[in-house]
Design an enzyme around this catalytic site. Structure first.
Site, PDB file in Angstrom:
ATOM      1  N   HIS A 225      36.637  39.799  42.879  1.00  0.00           N
ATOM      2  CA  HIS A 225      37.381  38.875  42.000  1.00  0.00           C
ATOM      3  C   HIS A 225      36.528  38.630  40.770  1.00  0.00           C
ATOM      4  O   HIS A 225      35.691  37.720  40.748  1.00  0.00           O
ATOM      5  CB  HIS A 225      37.699  37.582  42.753  1.00  0.00           C
ATOM      6  CG  HIS A 225      38.493  36.595  41.958  1.00  0.00           C
ATOM      7  ND1 HIS A 225      39.117  35.503  42.527  1.00  0.00           N
ATOM      8  CD2 HIS A 225      38.794  36.535  40.641  1.00  0.00           C
ATOM      9  CE1 HIS A 225      39.740  34.813  41.578  1.00  0.00           C
ATOM     10  NE2 HIS A 225      39.543  35.419  40.419  1.00  0.00           N
TER      11      HIS A 225
ATOM     12  N   HIS B 105      36.910  39.139  36.396  1.00  0.00           N
ATOM     13  CA  HIS B 105      37.664  39.537  35.201  1.00  0.00           C
ATOM     14  C   HIS B 105      36.654  40.102  34.208  1.00  0.00           C
ATOM     15  O   HIS B 105      35.753  39.376  33.761  1.00  0.00           O
ATOM     16  CB  HIS B 105      38.386  38.332  34.602  1.00  0.00           C
ATOM     17  CG  HIS B 105      39.273  37.642  35.597  1.00  0.00           C
ATOM     18  ND1 HIS B 105      40.620  37.898  35.687  1.00  0.00           N
ATOM     19  CD2 HIS B 105      39.012  36.720  36.555  1.00  0.00           C
ATOM     20  CE1 HIS B 105      41.150  37.156  36.654  1.00  0.00           C
ATOM     21  NE2 HIS B 105      40.188  36.427  37.198  1.00  0.00           N
TER      22      HIS B 105
ATOM     23  N   HIS C  70      46.481  35.950  41.873  1.00  0.00           N
ATOM     24  CA  HIS C  70      45.899  34.622  41.857  1.00  0.00           C
ATOM     25  C   HIS C  70      46.967  33.644  42.368  1.00  0.00           C
ATOM     26  O   HIS C  70      48.108  33.680  41.895  1.00  0.00           O
ATOM     27  CB  HIS C  70      45.511  34.210  40.441  1.00  0.00           C
ATOM     28  CG  HIS C  70      44.245  34.834  39.941  1.00  0.00           C
ATOM     29  ND1 HIS C  70      44.020  36.177  39.940  1.00  0.00           N
ATOM     30  CD2 HIS C  70      43.129  34.254  39.403  1.00  0.00           C
ATOM     31  CE1 HIS C  70      42.814  36.424  39.429  1.00  0.00           C
ATOM     32  NE2 HIS C  70      42.248  35.274  39.096  1.00  0.00           N
TER      33      HIS C  70
ATOM     34  N   GLU D   8      45.023  28.316  43.204  1.00  0.00           N
ATOM     35  CA  GLU D   8      43.822  27.835  42.500  1.00  0.00           C
ATOM     36  C   GLU D   8      44.157  26.426  42.008  1.00  0.00           C
ATOM     37  O   GLU D   8      43.583  25.447  42.453  1.00  0.00           O
ATOM     38  CB  GLU D   8      43.466  28.769  41.335  1.00  0.00           C
ATOM     39  CG  GLU D   8      42.242  28.328  40.536  1.00  0.00           C
ATOM     40  CD  GLU D   8      41.948  29.255  39.328  1.00  0.00           C
ATOM     41  OE1 GLU D   8      42.813  30.079  38.969  1.00  0.00           O
ATOM     42  OE2 GLU D   8      40.849  29.112  38.740  1.00  0.00           O
TER      43      GLU D   8
ATOM     44  N   ASP E 190      34.490  35.513  39.462  1.00  0.00           N
ATOM     45  CA  ASP E 190      35.581  35.189  38.538  1.00  0.00           C
ATOM     46  C   ASP E 190      35.235  35.568  37.092  1.00  0.00           C
ATOM     47  O   ASP E 190      35.449  36.705  36.697  1.00  0.00           O
ATOM     48  CB  ASP E 190      35.960  33.710  38.660  1.00  0.00           C
ATOM     49  CG  ASP E 190      37.458  33.476  38.450  1.00  0.00           C
ATOM     50  OD1 ASP E 190      38.187  34.448  38.209  1.00  0.00           O
ATOM     51  OD2 ASP E 190      37.903  32.316  38.528  1.00  0.00           O
TER      52      ASP E 190
HETATM   53  N1  HPA Z   1      42.153  32.204  36.767  1.00  0.00           N
HETATM   54  C1  HPA Z   1      43.317  32.688  36.312  1.00  0.00           C
HETATM   55  N2  HPA Z   1      43.391  33.601  35.374  1.00  0.00           N
HETATM   56  C2  HPA Z   1      42.265  34.082  34.854  1.00  0.00           C
HETATM   57  C3  HPA Z   1      41.048  33.614  35.261  1.00  0.00           C
HETATM   58  C4  HPA Z   1      40.987  32.638  36.270  1.00  0.00           C
HETATM   59  O1  HPA Z   1      39.905  32.159  36.661  1.00  0.00           O
HETATM   60  N3  HPA Z   1      40.113  34.284  34.537  1.00  0.00           N
HETATM   61  C5  HPA Z   1      40.768  35.133  33.746  1.00  0.00           C
HETATM   62  N4  HPA Z   1      42.065  34.998  33.910  1.00  0.00           N
HETATM   63 ZN    ZN Z   2      40.268  34.922  38.568  1.00  0.00          ZN
END
Ligand code: HPA
Ligand code: ZN
Length: 407
Positions: free
Chosen positions: A35, A37, A245, A248, A340
């Site tokens: 996970h 980006h 996702h 969260e 992340d």
């Molecule tokens: N959450 C959702 N979308 C995202 C994130 C994240 O932490 N980072 C980059 N896009």
């Molecule tokens: Zn993420």
């Protein structure tokens, strides 16, 4: 294989280990990154260097930070949305294939430095294609930069994430799109058009540079997963693995719909799942549906990729000691630790393990379990995981020597 229980009894407490020694142990531990980006690994210094190379004026609308200090000062977030506003503003400095090479090469160095064995990494095509950059420019640049990690023996894959707040569009958006072209606006860079570009890219990419899966990210509420049902159905039919996702900031219902309707084989974050005991039970059980077997080669639990520093920085858990990571473990959920957006949240793979250990004081057995869960959660067969698990178990077999004693 040494079991976690043996280790728990043979070593008293991680809390008693001096921090430097613990950090060394965690740095040396073989790791999995599932996970991450890539745009979130863009460090401020590189962002300014790319802005300069591309003639983007710091402090202008295109890059609204006059200097490093101003950018760093913007790294105070009270929500996912507040973070994403900055993340997209900074990503605007990425313009040429070389920019994507440089971004990915810097991250590849982190993979190597953090002893990462398996990396399944996200990128956000629409963040770039909506600015006229071709999908293939982004993907080829990223692969070129990541090559050095592959040379060093890291198993690297790419996952293209669709932005949940961008227009979904309709299936007809796939007609005639090419991976070689960008779009003029986000209105054109729809979810369906992005899938069309992804599939066009796959048709010409070398096998080792194909994209392994589809993800779903960006502003979570009010964009429930089911908006993307058709896109996910088509992605599955084309052999892509899928994750999303969910949970969260969004409710457990988003996790359910990602599981039941999108048929994802992994959930990113998912920490709000503890609010729904039935969901926890579901996550704790292996499932034998075709999409699960396609991802893992056997019936499997659906993992949650938890990101401790992200959850703290975005105030999902404003008190990081209140994170429910160990509760998820206790419930039998396949939860694991990831980073992340490391440039924004204060750390790469090792830093996230270190944060989890300092905030949550897990036993050595729980730490071993979390690291094993990282391997188990990768989109690999049991046969491919076996040597990785053996390496990890051997490392924990040395834990007494590495963590205890003097020196
Ligand atoms: N959450 C959702 N979308 C995202 C994130 C994240 O932490 N980072 C980059 N896009
Ligand atoms: Zn993420």
């Amino acid at each position: 294989m040494s079991s976690g229980a043996d280790l728990a009894t043979s070593y008293p407490s991680l809390a008693a280990v001096p921090r430097a020694r613990l950090a060394r142990f965690l740095a040396g531990m073989p790791k999995t990154v599932l996970h991450l980006h890539l745009e979130g690994s863009l460090e401020p210094e590189l962002a300014f260097a790319l802005a300069e190379r591309n003639g983007v004026e710091p402090g202008s609308d295109a890059f609204p930070y006059p200097d490093l200090e101003a950018l760093r000062a913007a790294y105070r977030f009270d929500s996912l949305g507040a973070f994403l506003d900055v993340y997209y503003a900074v990503a605007g400095v990425l313009r040429t294939e070389q920019d994507f090479v440089d971004l990915a090469a810097a991250y590849a160095d982190q993979l190597i430095a953090n002893n990462v064995r398996v990396a399944e990494l996200f990128f956000d095509p629409q963040t770039h294609t909506s600015r006229g950059i071709a999908f293939s420019t982004v993907a080829q640049g990223l692969w070129q930069g990541l090559e050095r990690a592959r040379h060093a023996g890291v198993r690297v894959q790419l996952i293209a994430s669709v932005l949940r707040d961008a227009p979904v569009g309709t299936v007809s958006d796939m007609d005639g799109v090419s991976a070689e072209q960008g779009f003029a606006t986000m209105e054109e860079a729809t979810g369906w058009a992005t899938l069309g570009q992804l599939l066009d890219y796959q048709s010409t990419a070398a096998p080792e540079r194909r994209i392994i899966g589809l993800g779903l990210d960006s502003y979570e509420k009010p964009f429930p997963p089911e908006l993307f049902l058709g896109i996910y159905e088509r992605a599955h039919a084309q052999g892509l693995l899928t994750t999303a996702h969910a949970g969260e900031e969004g409710p457990p219902a988003y996790v359910w719909t990602a599981l039941r309707r999108l048929k994802v084989s992994r959930i990113d974050h998912g920490v709000r799942s503890t609010e729904d005991p039935r969901l926890l039970e579901h996550l704790a059980r292996p499932h034998d549906a075709a999409h699960i077997v396609a991802a893992y080669g056997e019936p499997h639990r659906v993992p949650l990729t938890v990101c401790p520093r992200s959850n703290f920085m975005l105030q999902v858990f404003p008190d990081p000691t209140a994170s429910n990571l160990l509760e998820l473990l206790d419930a039998g959920v396949l939860a694991c630790i990831h980073s992340d957006d490391p440039a924004y949240f204060g750390g790469y793979a090792t830093d996230n393990y270190l944060a989890a250990v300092e905030w949550l004081d897990p036993s050595l057995a729980q730490l071993h379990q979390l690291a094993r869960n990282g391997v188990q959660s990768a989109w690999l067969s049991a046969a491919d995981k076996a040597p990785l698990l053996a390496e990890l178990d051997a490392y924990f077999g040395e834990a007494d020597a590495l963590l205890g004693g003097g020196g």
